[in-house]
Design a protein around this motif. Structure first.
Motif, mmCIF file in Angstrom:
data_model
loop_
_atom_site.group_PDB
_atom_site.id
_atom_site.type_symbol
_atom_site.label_atom_id
_atom_site.label_comp_id
_atom_site.label_asym_id
_atom_site.label_seq_id
_atom_site.Cartn_x
_atom_site.Cartn_y
_atom_site.Cartn_z
ATOM 1 N N TYR A 1 -20.835 -22.894 -37.248
ATOM 2 C CA TYR A 1 -19.753 -23.669 -36.645
ATOM 3 C C TYR A 1 -18.454 -22.921 -36.901
ATOM 4 O O TYR A 1 -18.230 -22.395 -37.999
ATOM 5 C CB TYR A 1 -19.612 -25.075 -37.233
ATOM 6 C CG TYR A 1 -18.276 -25.696 -36.830
ATOM 7 C CD1 TYR A 1 -18.153 -26.395 -35.645
ATOM 8 C CD2 TYR A 1 -17.123 -25.495 -37.598
ATOM 9 C CE1 TYR A 1 -16.917 -26.891 -35.228
ATOM 10 C CE2 TYR A 1 -15.889 -25.984 -37.191
ATOM 11 C CZ TYR A 1 -15.790 -26.687 -36.010
ATOM 12 O OH TYR A 1 -14.566 -27.156 -35.608
ATOM 13 N N ASN A 2 -17.600 -22.888 -35.882
ATOM 14 C CA ASN A 2 -16.233 -22.406 -36.088
ATOM 15 C C ASN A 2 -15.384 -22.869 -34.921
ATOM 16 O O ASN A 2 -15.895 -23.342 -33.904
ATOM 17 C CB ASN A 2 -16.173 -20.892 -36.224
ATOM 18 C CG ASN A 2 -15.009 -20.432 -37.097
ATOM 19 O OD1 ASN A 2 -14.097 -21.202 -37.407
ATOM 20 N ND2 ASN A 2 -15.020 -19.168 -37.505
ATOM 21 N N GLN A 3 -14.076 -22.746 -35.088
ATOM 22 C CA GLN A 3 -13.148 -23.066 -34.012
ATOM 23 C C GLN A 3 -12.231 -21.877 -33.780
ATOM 24 O O GLN A 3 -11.850 -21.178 -34.718
ATOM 25 C CB GLN A 3 -12.371 -24.342 -34.292
ATOM 26 C CG GLN A 3 -11.695 -24.437 -35.642
ATOM 27 C CD GLN A 3 -11.017 -25.780 -35.854
ATOM 28 O OE1 GLN A 3 -9.853 -25.966 -35.496
ATOM 29 N NE2 GLN A 3 -11.742 -26.714 -36.452
ATOM 30 N N SER B 1 -16.619 -30.379 -37.951
ATOM 31 C CA SER B 1 -17.721 -29.420 -38.099
ATOM 32 C C SER B 1 -18.992 -30.123 -38.560
ATOM 33 O O SER B 1 -20.095 -29.836 -38.070
ATOM 34 C CB SER B 1 -17.340 -28.317 -39.086
ATOM 35 O OG SER B 1 -17.095 -28.830 -40.382
ATOM 36 N N SER C 1 -8.024 -25.215 -28.442
ATOM 37 C CA SER C 1 -9.037 -24.960 -29.475
ATOM 38 C C SER C 1 -10.436 -25.043 -28.882
ATOM 39 O O SER C 1 -10.755 -25.971 -28.129
ATOM 40 C CB SER C 1 -8.920 -25.974 -30.614
ATOM 41 O OG SER C 1 -7.705 -25.823 -31.311
ATOM 42 N N HIS D 1 -14.363 -25.269 -30.050
ATOM 43 C CA HIS D 1 -15.271 -25.572 -31.156
ATOM 44 C C HIS D 1 -16.690 -25.240 -30.710
ATOM 45 O O HIS D 1 -17.138 -25.696 -29.651
ATOM 46 C CB HIS D 1 -15.199 -27.053 -31.536
ATOM 47 C CG HIS D 1 -13.841 -27.528 -31.931
ATOM 48 N ND1 HIS D 1 -13.499 -27.814 -33.237
ATOM 49 C CD2 HIS D 1 -12.725 -27.767 -31.193
ATOM 50 C CE1 HIS D 1 -12.237 -28.218 -33.278
ATOM 51 N NE2 HIS D 1 -11.746 -28.193 -32.054
ATOM 52 N N SER E 1 -10.109 -33.008 -37.039
ATOM 53 C CA SER E 1 -10.492 -31.861 -36.210
ATOM 54 C C SER E 1 -9.756 -30.584 -36.594
ATOM 55 O O SER E 1 -9.822 -29.585 -35.885
ATOM 56 C CB SER E 1 -10.204 -32.170 -34.739
ATOM 57 O OG SER E 1 -8.806 -32.239 -34.517
ATOM 58 N N TYR F 1 -8.830 -20.210 -31.394
ATOM 59 C CA TYR F 1 -7.675 -20.430 -30.525
ATOM 60 C C TYR F 1 -7.870 -19.618 -29.241
ATOM 61 O O TYR F 1 -8.177 -18.427 -29.289
ATOM 62 C CB TYR F 1 -6.377 -19.992 -31.207
ATOM 63 C CG TYR F 1 -5.188 -20.020 -30.273
ATOM 64 C CD1 TYR F 1 -4.563 -21.218 -29.950
ATOM 65 C CD2 TYR F 1 -4.731 -18.839 -29.676
ATOM 66 C CE1 TYR F 1 -3.493 -21.249 -29.066
ATOM 67 C CE2 TYR F 1 -3.660 -18.856 -28.794
ATOM 68 C CZ TYR F 1 -3.051 -20.064 -28.494
ATOM 69 O OH TYR F 1 -1.991 -20.086 -27.612
ATOM 70 N N GLN G 1 -10.783 -28.656 -26.999
ATOM 71 C CA GLN G 1 -9.707 -29.563 -27.405
ATOM 72 C C GLN G 1 -8.386 -28.811 -27.312
ATOM 73 O O GLN G 1 -8.055 -27.998 -28.173
ATOM 74 C CB GLN G 1 -9.954 -30.049 -28.841
ATOM 75 C CG GLN G 1 -8.807 -30.789 -29.485
ATOM 76 C CD GLN G 1 -8.799 -30.607 -30.986
ATOM 77 O OE1 GLN G 1 -9.839 -30.480 -31.624
ATOM 78 N NE2 GLN G 1 -7.605 -30.566 -31.562
#
Length: 264
Positions: free
Chosen positions: A180-182, A144, A166, A168, A72, A184, A163
Motif C-alpha cells: 500500500y502507498n499513496q 491503508s 492523491s 492510493h 487518509s 501525489y 482522492q
C-alpha cells in the motif's frame, strides 16, 4: 475526497441515523450518515477554520449514532507486531517523515485483518480530545489498513482509490498483503505511471485480472479511458453505496465513507 458538489441530504427523520462515518483530511472532514438498513442518507463536507466546530455540531445532533473515523493522510508506517514497541513509536518514522509538524497530534495504532502488523499514524490532537469525550462507540482506522482489509475481504488483487491529487494503491495476492502507498499526481500521466509501475513491480497481470477503482473519477474521464486501454478488467465501484434517491454524481465518490464504515 468530499466536496461541496458531493453533499446531499435524504434524511426524513433523524432517528433513522444509527451510524456516522467521518473521513479526516488535512484540513477538512467528509461525513456520512447511515441508516440501520445500510443506506447512506446524507453526505456533508466541512472545511476551513471552523471545520472541527461544524463536526462537533454533527456529533451533538446525533448523540446515539456510532462513530467510525478514517484518516487518509500521511505520515503512516506499517510495523510487524513482533517488532513493535510502544515506547519507540516515533523511531519507526525516522528517515521517512519529518515529525516536527506532528507536535500537536496524537499517536494512533490499528491492525490489519490478514497481516500480523500494525499501522502507526497520527490524528490532530483537538480532534482526538473531542473523540475521547464521546460516550458513544468510536472506532478509528487509517486508510491503508481499511483498503487492505477491504481487499482481503473481497479477495481483490488490486484496489485503486483517487482522492484529489492523491493516488492510493493497495495490492494483494491470494489473500496476502503485498503493498500500500499513496502518491501525489499532477496529471493523467502521473496516475498512469505510478499505477502501471506498481502493478508491473508485483507482477500483477492487469491485462486479465479485475482491477477495482473508486474515488474522484468517472467513465467519461480521460484518465478512465486511458486506464481501461491498459486494463480491460478495470471495474469502477459505483454500486457499493446504497442511497434512498438517485444522485447526480457517481456513487464511487463515496467509497471513502463506505471504507470508514465497513473496514475498521
Amino acid at each position: 475526497m468530499g466536496q461541496i458538489g458531493q453533499t446531499f441530504d435524504h434524511i426524513y427523520d433523524k432517528k433513522e441515523i444509527t451510524e456516522l462515518s467521518v473521513v479526516a483530511y488535512t484540513d477538512s472532514f467528509f461525513c456520512g450518515y447511515w441508516s440501520r438498513d445500510d443506506m447512506l442518507l446524507k453526505a456533508d463536507y466541512f472545511s476551513g477554520e471552523k471545520a472541527l466546530d461544524l463536526m462537533k455540531q454533527l456529533l451533538n445532533e446525533f448523540p446515539d449514532a456510532a462513530l467510525k473515523m478514517l484518516s487518509s493522510t500521511i505520515p503512516f508506517v506499517h510495523v510487524p507486531k513482533a517488532q513493535y514497541e510502544d515506547a519507540g513509536f516515533e523511531l519507526y518514522f525516522k528517515g521517512l517523515y519529518d515529525l516536527r509538524k506532528r507536535k500537536r497530534h496524537d499517536k494512533q495504532l490499528d491492525a490489519f485483518k490478514n497481516l500480523d502488523a500494525n499501522t502507526l499514524y497520527y490524528l490532530e490532537r483537538t480532534l482526538c480530545n473531542e473523540i475521547k469525550q464521546e460516550e458513544r462507540s468510536v472506532e478509528t482506522v487509517h486508510i491503508s489498513t481499511a483498503m487492505s482489509n477491504y481487499a482481503y475481504l473481497t479477495e481483490s488483487d488490486c484496489l485503486i482509490y483517487l482522492q484529489g491529487s492523491s493516488l492510493h494503491i493497495c495490492c494483494h495476492r491470494d489473500g496476502t498483503f503485498l503493498f500500500y502507498n499513496q502518491f501525489y499526481c499532477a496529471g493523467v500521466n502521473d496516475y498512469l505511471y505510478f499505477i502501471l509501475a506498481v502493478l508491473q513491480h508485483f507482477n500483477i497481470d492487469y491485462t486479465s485480472l479485475e482491477i477495482q477503482l473508486a474515488g474522484e473519477i468517472d467513465k467519461s474521464s480521460r484518465l478512465y479511458s486511458n486506464l481501461k486501454t491498459y486494463m480491460p478488467g478495470l471495474r469502477l465501484m459505483d454500486d457499493l453505496v446504497q442511497t434512498r434517491e438517485d444522485l447526480p454524481s457517481g456513487k464511487q465518490l463515496y467509497f471513502d465513507l463506505f471504507l470508514a464504515r465497513t473496514c475498521v
